[in-house]
Design an enzyme around this catalytic site. Structure first.
Site, PDB file in Angstrom:
ATOM      1  N   LYS A  96       0.955   4.105  -2.884  1.00  0.00           N
ATOM      2  CA  LYS A  96       0.594   5.489  -2.583  1.00  0.00           C
ATOM      3  C   LYS A  96       1.754   6.457  -2.816  1.00  0.00           C
ATOM      4  CE  LYS A  96      -3.737   5.039  -1.514  1.00  0.00           C
ATOM      5  NZ  LYS A  96      -4.736   5.475  -2.535  1.00  0.00           N
ATOM      6  N   TYR A 105       0.835  -1.214   0.000  1.00  0.00           N
ATOM      7  CA  TYR A 105       0.000   0.000   0.000  1.00  0.00           C
ATOM      8  C   TYR A 105       0.865   1.258   0.000  1.00  0.00           C
ATOM      9  CZ  TYR A 105      -3.845   3.072   1.593  1.00  0.00           C
ATOM     10  OH  TYR A 105      -4.788   4.058   1.715  1.00  0.00           O
TER      11      TYR A 105
END
Length: 252
Positions: free
Chosen positions: A157, A153
């Site tokens: 991001k 993640y």
């Protein structure tokens, strides 16, 4: 307003930040296309916007699939008009420590967040370039700065931030801005699921998280929707390539 109404696409719009953002943009006067894999939920959200007097349609699409992206953007252009606002919000989590993180969970998170933002932006920018106007907002996260158990993640991001800055440079000459919002802790179903996974009471989890946030509260989806509203406005035309941390303070 009807003749000049702009069309916005929001991905991951069934619930949480995406749904709240779609409602805000509809209230701002945009015709909004809501995209999600959850057909029932995204349809319900779109119908609630229409019931409140807005213009909206819902569609099911996997943003990591190029063919589905092309088809859904063509449908939006046909039914609502050429989209000139895009909010890349679709995302998932598959958290685990590095030594337990599977290749499948790495690939899936990267595909939805990063490949999805790329495919959607590549498809929608055609309409923006033709219109010589566009607003792109990509959802990053404070996790881009690093977060235990979120290597996939965090990488996705952080990648969103580099992607945003690059398309801002490439597309600026066409009247298109690109910015990224990096939320801190936001109370959504996704973060509620995280608390459950950690075996913690949801209310206590929020209280504990708020203790480290300078404004002394957790964020809500409306905090992000307000920021999106500004970035896609006519008046934000000189703001581009920026990463805005909406996190209640200067740190993650």
């Amino acid at each position: 307003m009807t003749e000049t109404r702009r069309v916005a696409i929001v991905t991951g719009a069934a619930r949480g930040i995406g749904a709240t953002t779609a409602r805000r943009l509809a209230a701002d006067g945009f015709a909004v296309a809501l995209l999600d894999l959850d057909e029932a939920a995204v349809k319900e959200t779109a119908e609630s916007i229409v019931a409140d007097g807005g213009t909206a349609l819902s569609a099911v699409a996997d943003v990591s699939d190029a063919a589905q992206v092309a088809a859904v953007v063509a449908r939006v252009a046909s039914e609502l008009g050429a989209p000139t606002v895009l909010v890349n919000n679709a995302g998932i989590t598959r958290d685990n420590l590095l030594f337990k993180l599977s290749e499948q969970d790495w690939d899936l998170v990267i595909a939805v967040h990063l490949r999805g933002a790329f495919l959607m932006t590549r498809e929608v920018q055609k309409h923006m370039v033709e219109a010589k106007y566009g607003r792109i907002v990509n959802l990053s996260s404070t996790s881009a700065l690093g977060n235990r158990g979120q290597a996939n993640y965090a990488a996705a991001k952080a990648g969103i931030q580099g992607f945003t800055k690059t398309i801002a440079i490439e597309l600026g000459r066409y009247g298109i801005t690109a910015n990224s919002i990096a939320p801190g802790f936001i109370a959504t179903e996704m973060t509620k699921a995280t608390a459950a996974r950690l075996g913690q009471d949801w209310e206590q989890y929020q209280i504990d998280r708020a203790k480290s946030i300078p404004v002394a509260r957790v964020g809500v989806p409306e905090d992000i929707a307000h920021t999106v509203s500004f970035l896609v406005s006519e008046g934000a035309g000189y703001v581009s390539g920026q990463i805005i941390y909406v996190a209640g303070g200067p740190k993650a």
